[in-house]
Design a protein around this motif. Structure first.
Motif, PDB file in Angstrom:
ATOM      1  N   LYS A 167     -68.740-130.801 -15.792  1.00 51.56           N
ATOM      2  CA  LYS A 167     -67.333-130.361 -15.804  1.00 51.56           C
ATOM      3  C   LYS A 167     -66.848-129.853 -14.335  1.00 51.56           C
ATOM      4  O   LYS A 167     -67.445-129.472 -13.597  1.00 51.56           O
ATOM      5  CB  LYS A 167     -67.353-128.811 -16.651  1.00 51.56           C
ATOM      6  CG  LYS A 167     -67.596-129.222 -18.047  1.00 51.56           C
ATOM      7  CD  LYS A 167     -66.371-129.870 -18.656  1.00 51.56           C
ATOM      8  CE  LYS A 167     -66.779-130.077 -20.178  1.00 51.56           C
ATOM      9  NZ  LYS A 167     -65.776-130.722 -20.939  1.00 51.56           N
ATOM     10  N   LYS A 193     -56.246-129.138 -24.378  1.00 53.52           N
ATOM     11  CA  LYS A 193     -57.401-129.347 -23.471  1.00 53.52           C
ATOM     12  C   LYS A 193     -57.380-128.612 -22.301  1.00 53.52           C
ATOM     13  O   LYS A 193     -57.411-128.791 -21.130  1.00 53.52           O
ATOM     14  CB  LYS A 193     -57.258-130.934 -22.693  1.00 53.52           C
ATOM     15  CG  LYS A 193     -57.706-132.094 -23.725  1.00 53.52           C
ATOM     16  CD  LYS A 193     -57.560-133.321 -23.496  1.00 53.52           C
ATOM     17  CE  LYS A 193     -57.847-134.240 -24.552  1.00 53.52           C
ATOM     18  NZ  LYS A 193     -57.064-134.433 -25.557  1.00 53.52           N
ATOM     19  N   GLU A 215     -63.225-126.443 -16.398  1.00 52.17           N
ATOM     20  CA  GLU A 215     -62.319-127.302 -17.231  1.00 52.17           C
ATOM     21  C   GLU A 215     -62.982-127.287 -18.812  1.00 52.17           C
ATOM     22  O   GLU A 215     -63.952-127.722 -19.124  1.00 52.17           O
ATOM     23  CB  GLU A 215     -62.036-128.684 -16.882  1.00 52.17           C
ATOM     24  CG  GLU A 215     -63.178-129.680 -17.131  1.00 52.17           C
ATOM     25  CD  GLU A 215     -62.702-131.243 -16.652  1.00 52.17           C
ATOM     26  OE1 GLU A 215     -63.497-132.114 -16.617  1.00 52.17           O
ATOM     27  OE2 GLU A 215     -61.618-131.352 -16.140  1.00 52.17           O
ATOM     28  N   GLY A 216     -61.950-126.739 -19.485  1.00 48.99           N
ATOM     29  CA  GLY A 216     -62.442-126.841 -21.062  1.00 48.99           C
ATOM     30  C   GLY A 216     -62.951-125.570 -21.612  1.00 48.99           C
ATOM     31  O   GLY A 216     -63.279-125.409 -22.583  1.00 48.99           O
ATOM     32  N   THR A 251     -58.476-124.749 -20.137  1.00 49.43           N
ATOM     33  CA  THR A 251     -59.350-123.789 -19.897  1.00 49.43           C
ATOM     34  C   THR A 251     -58.503-122.339 -20.513  1.00 49.43           C
ATOM     35  O   THR A 251     -57.596-122.438 -19.809  1.00 49.43           O
ATOM     36  CB  THR A 251     -59.744-123.657 -18.301  1.00 49.43           C
ATOM     37  OG1 THR A 251     -60.274-124.938 -18.047  1.00 49.43           O
ATOM     38  CG2 THR A 251     -60.948-122.929 -18.277  1.00 49.43           C
ATOM     39  N   ARG A 256     -57.035-124.898 -27.389  1.00 54.46           N
ATOM     40  CA  ARG A 256     -58.053-125.353 -26.414  1.00 54.46           C
ATOM     41  C   ARG A 256     -58.354-126.811 -26.695  1.00 54.46           C
ATOM     42  O   ARG A 256     -58.411-127.749 -25.839  1.00 54.46           O
ATOM     43  CB  ARG A 256     -59.246-124.554 -26.654  1.00 54.46           C
ATOM     44  CG  ARG A 256     -60.506-125.093 -25.644  1.00 54.46           C
ATOM     45  CD  ARG A 256     -61.737-124.635 -26.282  1.00 54.46           C
ATOM     46  NE  ARG A 256     -62.907-124.816 -25.277  1.00 54.46           N
ATOM     47  CZ  ARG A 256     -64.243-124.429 -25.718  1.00 54.46           C
ATOM     48  NH1 ARG A 256     -64.332-123.971 -26.711  1.00 54.46           N
ATOM     49  NH2 ARG A 256     -65.001-124.601 -24.688  1.00 54.46           N
ATOM     50  N   LYS A 257     -58.473-127.246 -27.910  1.00 50.17           N
ATOM     51  CA  LYS A 257     -58.722-128.697 -28.232  1.00 50.17           C
ATOM     52  C   LYS A 257     -57.580-129.352 -28.320  1.00 50.17           C
ATOM     53  O   LYS A 257     -57.530-130.469 -27.632  1.00 50.17           O
ATOM     54  CB  LYS A 257     -59.287-128.804 -29.736  1.00 50.17           C
ATOM     55  CG  LYS A 257     -59.688-130.080 -30.040  1.00 50.17           C
ATOM     56  CD  LYS A 257     -60.002-130.175 -31.581  1.00 50.17           C
ATOM     57  CE  LYS A 257     -60.660-131.613 -32.080  1.00 50.17           C
ATOM     58  NZ  LYS A 257     -60.728-131.521 -33.687  1.00 50.17           N
TER      59      LYS A 257
END
Length: 267
Positions: free
Chosen positions: A5, A212, A33-34, A214, A208-209
């Motif tokens: 990541k 995308k 990230e994420g 953080t 979050r999904k």
């Protein structure tokens, strides 16, 4: 996480002093990230103060905060203002709701799109084709976001007339409208009942999904924190006393003594 990541935020030895009081001391943090991370600790531990430094409200006394912007460029953000950080990709909510109560739901979200507008004052004055196109674009963006959060039917209502839980939703929608890379949520479950908190957990996972993002959140509701965060940092008297997975944090003797207590661990 760091092997596959990209890093988007790094705080190194960050401290802030107010008069003779060291509110945060030697804070260290890396976000990728994420990632969905939590910052917990007793009242007065320095959590919101740290958020205020990450979002440009306070300037650290010492240390460095690096942020990788939308183009992936690293930038020292210690002295950046909130509006500059927002343009770079950092958005936040507040523990105490800060909506424009006498504006409509849709206008509260539209305000966050101001920095992305493509027309100038002359276009607005003469209602040029560019102005009309951009207004349509912003209206479509606002309505899409409100629909995703199931409050599109409230778009013309005054923000102050929304139920508490929906005001919390609206504040998150407004933050998302600026298209952030990093979303900071300051006690998003504050004042919510158990059902609203359960819905919020699902909402944060969805955000979050879908976007995308953080996400770094401050929260006192341990069920929420332990239920959705992959990494948790614990502050006590301005210092990080532990960092790890929810399981590691729940079993850490220092954290149990300083904050969680045996009842929280057993819950």
């Amino acid at each position: 996480m760091s092997e596959n990541k990209k890093r988007i935020l790094e705080a190194s030895d960050v401290s802030i002093v107010f008069g003779g009081l060291r509110a945060v001391s030697g804070f260290e943090c890396e976000l990728y990230e994420g990632e969905l991370a939590g910052l917990i600790g007793p009242n007065g531990a320095g959590k919101t103060t740290m958020f205020n430094m990450l979002s440009g409200i306070y300037t650290p006394t010492s240390g460095k905060i690096m942020f990788w912007d939308r183009k992936g460029n690293p930038c020292l953000i210690n002295k950046k203002k909130p509006n500059q950080l927002n343009k770079m990709g950092i958005a936040r909510t507040f523990q105490n709701i800060r909506l424009f109560g006498n504006l409509s739901v849709s206008d509260n979200v539209r305000i966050a799109l101001h920095a992305s507008r493509k027309y100038n004052s002359i276009d607005a004055l003469f209602r040029t084709p560019r102005f009309i196109r951009d207004e349509k674009r912003m209206t479509a963006t606002v309505e899409k976001l409100l629909d995703l959060f199931h409050i599109l039917n409230k778009k013309d209502e005054l923000a102050k007339n929304l139920p508490y839980g929906e005001q919390r939703k609206l504040e998150i929608v407004r933050a998302l409208a600026s298209n952030p890379k990093l979303l900071l949520l300051d006690e998003p479950a504050a004042g919510m009942n158990p059902q609203e908190t359960e819905e919020l957990m699902n909402l944060i996972a969805f955000i979050r999904k879908e976007f995308k993002l953080t996400i770094l959140l401050i929260e006192h509701d341990m069920k929420l924190v332990m239920g959705i965060c992959e990494k948790i940092m614990v502050l006590d008297y301005g210092k990080v006393i532990a960092s790890g997975t929810p399981e590691e944090i729940k079993s850490n003797p220092q954290v149990i003594k300083a904050y969680l207590g045996s009842e929280a661990v057993d819950a």
